[in-house]
Design a protein around this motif. Structure first.
Motif, PDB file in Angstrom:
ATOM      1  N   CYS B  18       1.122  -1.154  -0.124  1.00  0.00           N
ATOM      2  CA  CYS B  18      -0.056   0.038   0.128  1.00  0.00           C
ATOM      3  C   CYS B  18       0.784   1.331   0.000  1.00  0.00           C
ATOM      4  O   CYS B  18       0.679   2.119  -0.804  1.00  0.00           O
ATOM      5  N   ASN B  92     -25.557  -3.578   2.229  1.00  0.00           N
ATOM      6  CA  ASN B  92     -24.585  -2.595   2.273  1.00  0.00           C
ATOM      7  C   ASN B  92     -22.978  -3.261   2.062  1.00  0.00           C
ATOM      8  O   ASN B  92     -22.137  -2.751   1.434  1.00  0.00           O
ATOM      9  N   LEU B  93     -22.796  -4.513   2.939  1.00  0.00           N
ATOM     10  CA  LEU B  93     -21.378  -4.719   3.005  1.00  0.00           C
ATOM     11  C   LEU B  93     -21.046  -5.274   1.846  1.00  0.00           C
ATOM     12  O   LEU B  93     -19.880  -5.333   0.980  1.00  0.00           O
ATOM     13  N   MET B  95     -22.064  -4.727  -1.162  1.00  0.00           N
ATOM     14  CA  MET B  95     -22.031  -3.777  -2.226  1.00  0.00           C
ATOM     15  C   MET B  95     -20.666  -2.986  -1.778  1.00  0.00           C
ATOM     16  O   MET B  95     -19.979  -2.812  -2.927  1.00  0.00           O
ATOM     17  N   ALA B  96     -20.459  -2.808  -0.552  1.00  0.00           N
ATOM     18  CA  ALA B  96     -18.931  -2.140  -0.447  1.00  0.00           C
ATOM     19  C   ALA B  96     -17.865  -2.796  -0.937  1.00  0.00           C
ATOM     20  O   ALA B  96     -16.934  -2.511  -1.395  1.00  0.00           O
ATOM     21  N   LYS B  99     -17.522  -2.881  -4.641  1.00  0.00           N
ATOM     22  CA  LYS B  99     -17.012  -1.481  -5.215  1.00  0.00           C
ATOM     23  C   LYS B  99     -15.482  -1.315  -4.721  1.00  0.00           C
ATOM     24  O   LYS B  99     -15.032  -0.496  -5.083  1.00  0.00           O
ATOM     25  N   TYR B 100     -15.007  -2.324  -3.808  1.00  0.00           N
ATOM     26  CA  TYR B 100     -13.583  -2.001  -3.400  1.00  0.00           C
ATOM     27  C   TYR B 100     -12.591  -1.980  -4.419  1.00  0.00           C
ATOM     28  O   TYR B 100     -12.377  -3.317  -4.959  1.00  0.00           O
ATOM     29  N   ASN B 102      -9.334  -2.103  -4.760  1.00  0.00           N
ATOM     30  CA  ASN B 102      -8.172  -2.771  -4.720  1.00  0.00           C
ATOM     31  C   ASN B 102      -8.114  -4.216  -4.747  1.00  0.00           C
ATOM     32  O   ASN B 102      -7.157  -4.866  -5.434  1.00  0.00           O
ATOM     33  N   PHE B 103      -9.619  -4.886  -4.912  1.00  0.00           N
ATOM     34  CA  PHE B 103      -9.448  -6.296  -4.962  1.00  0.00           C
ATOM     35  C   PHE B 103      -8.860  -6.614  -6.389  1.00  0.00           C
ATOM     36  O   PHE B 103      -8.090  -7.760  -6.221  1.00  0.00           O
ATOM     37  N   TYR B 106      -5.091  -7.068  -6.493  1.00  0.00           N
ATOM     38  CA  TYR B 106      -4.226  -8.173  -5.749  1.00  0.00           C
ATOM     39  C   TYR B 106      -4.956  -9.756  -6.155  1.00  0.00           C
ATOM     40  O   TYR B 106      -4.547 -10.730  -5.407  1.00  0.00           O
ATOM     41  N   LEU B 108      -7.854 -10.530  -6.731  1.00  0.00           N
ATOM     42  CA  LEU B 108      -9.242 -11.213  -6.569  1.00  0.00           C
ATOM     43  C   LEU B 108     -10.285 -10.518  -7.430  1.00  0.00           C
ATOM     44  O   LEU B 108     -10.389  -9.350  -7.806  1.00  0.00           O
ATOM     45  N   TRP B 173     -14.844 -16.781   3.059  1.00  0.00           N
ATOM     46  CA  TRP B 173     -14.328 -15.181   3.686  1.00  0.00           C
ATOM     47  C   TRP B 173     -15.583 -15.029   4.608  1.00  0.00           C
ATOM     48  O   TRP B 173     -16.592 -14.235   3.739  1.00  0.00           O
ATOM     49  N   PHE B 175     -17.835 -12.697   6.819  1.00  0.00           N
ATOM     50  CA  PHE B 175     -17.838 -11.448   7.427  1.00  0.00           C
ATOM     51  C   PHE B 175     -18.949 -11.496   8.513  1.00  0.00           C
ATOM     52  O   PHE B 175     -19.301 -10.275   9.203  1.00  0.00           O
TER      53      PHE B 175
END
Lengths: 204, 204
Positions: B18, B92-93, B95-96, B99-100, B102-103, B106, B108, B173, B175
């Motif tokens: 990062c 929400n999670l 969707m977040a 939209k991330y 960085n995936f 890396y 993903l 994974w 959450f």
């Protein structure tokens, strides 16, 4: 002086707590270290070692008393100590965290969300108000809140962190994939999602 | 046979990555272990030790060559190896995460989201379709996807996990704040948010 518990132990104890929650919902009175170990795919000697730290009195022939063990974990990890925090960013992630059921059980009390988007300001998410980010310094001072949960997009993370530092925020729980540059008296916990994913899938 | 790298090292290397990303944006050519260490508030001998694992050739008098070091980390952690995954739950999670940004950097690759809410099915989030959860088993078989990112509410987490296991998903994974009960050949990574928060704020 409280005994310092290692991060790994805190993490495992929180997972045991989740399991105990489920057992209580299912009205199961006792749990063995083996049952916890099997669910988490770890060694049961590890579970016993972790639980030994707790000074938990609820041990009996058939295992641990679920309710007692849950209480011991809560006491040791300080669930009762309420910690107020702000969520910075009322996007999907901020909203997801504002709706996250478990926070209050663990002593985390979300006071409000902050955003700079006029369309979001004034709204509520899970009974928590979305306020103008400009109002944060004043509210932080009045309420003594010094924990911020940072969920803004990557590009705004550092400038928002600078703003939070100026507002006397001392703890930043950072969900943006950025390493923040902050003064020495400010603590940052990086919620390093990609690092976790890479650990998880390293051997695939 | 690849060298096994510890979870802590993988986590730190991701954070170094990062930082290197930011240096590249700022057109800075060199970085020292001290600079990385200061940002992360860790010891610079630790940084040098971690970087030594990489067989990184870009070391010079003024520090590491930013671009070379970044490439070394990507090679060692396998960023180039694309891993396809589904997101389960288009709340929400979910969707977040869809939209991330960085995936993909890396490795993903989110193929699609799944939900059982008719109002969400058929929509798209960040160019990814939201599909009926009933279609998952068939799509998993056709695309060989065996990684699922579970973002459904706590109350539905175990039943959804059971459904995923039947659909031959091997990596979950998770959450949701629940410890999932899955067969031995299924791996779960618990994104233990409350555990992290408690570690972060333990001494407050």
């Amino acid at each position: 002086m409280e005994k310092k518990i290692s991060d790994k132990v805190i993490s495992r104890l929180t997972l045991y707590h989740c399991i105990l929650d489920d057992y209580i919902v299912d009205n199961i009175e006792f749990i063995s270290s083996k049952q916890i170990a099997t669910l988490l795919k770890i060694d049961d000697s590890q579970v016993r070692k972790d639980i030994n730290i707790l000074n938990n009195s609820g041990k009996c022939r058939v295992g641990y008393i679920v309710k007692e063990l849950k209480k011991s974990i809560e006491k040791t990890l300080g669930f009762a100590k309420k910690k107020n925090a702000f969520i910075i960013g009322a996007g999907n992630l901020g909203m997801a965290l504002a709706k996250y059921d478990n926070f209050t059980n663990y002593g985390l009390n979300i006071i409000a969300l902050f955003d700079n988007d006029k369309k979001k300001i004034g709204g509520t998410i899970n009974y928590k108000m979305v306020l103008d980010i400009e109002k944060l310094p004043n509210l932080a001072r009045k309420t003594n809140v010094d924990i911020a949960i940072l969920t803004v997009p990557k590009a705004f993370a550092q400038s928002t962190a600078d703003f939070l530092v100026k507002a006397n925020i001392k703890y930043i729980w950072n969900f943006a994939p950025v390493v923040l540059n902050v003064p020495d008296d400010v603590q940052v916990w990086n919620e390093n999602l990609m690092g976790n994913f890479l650990q998880f899938t390293y051997n695939i």
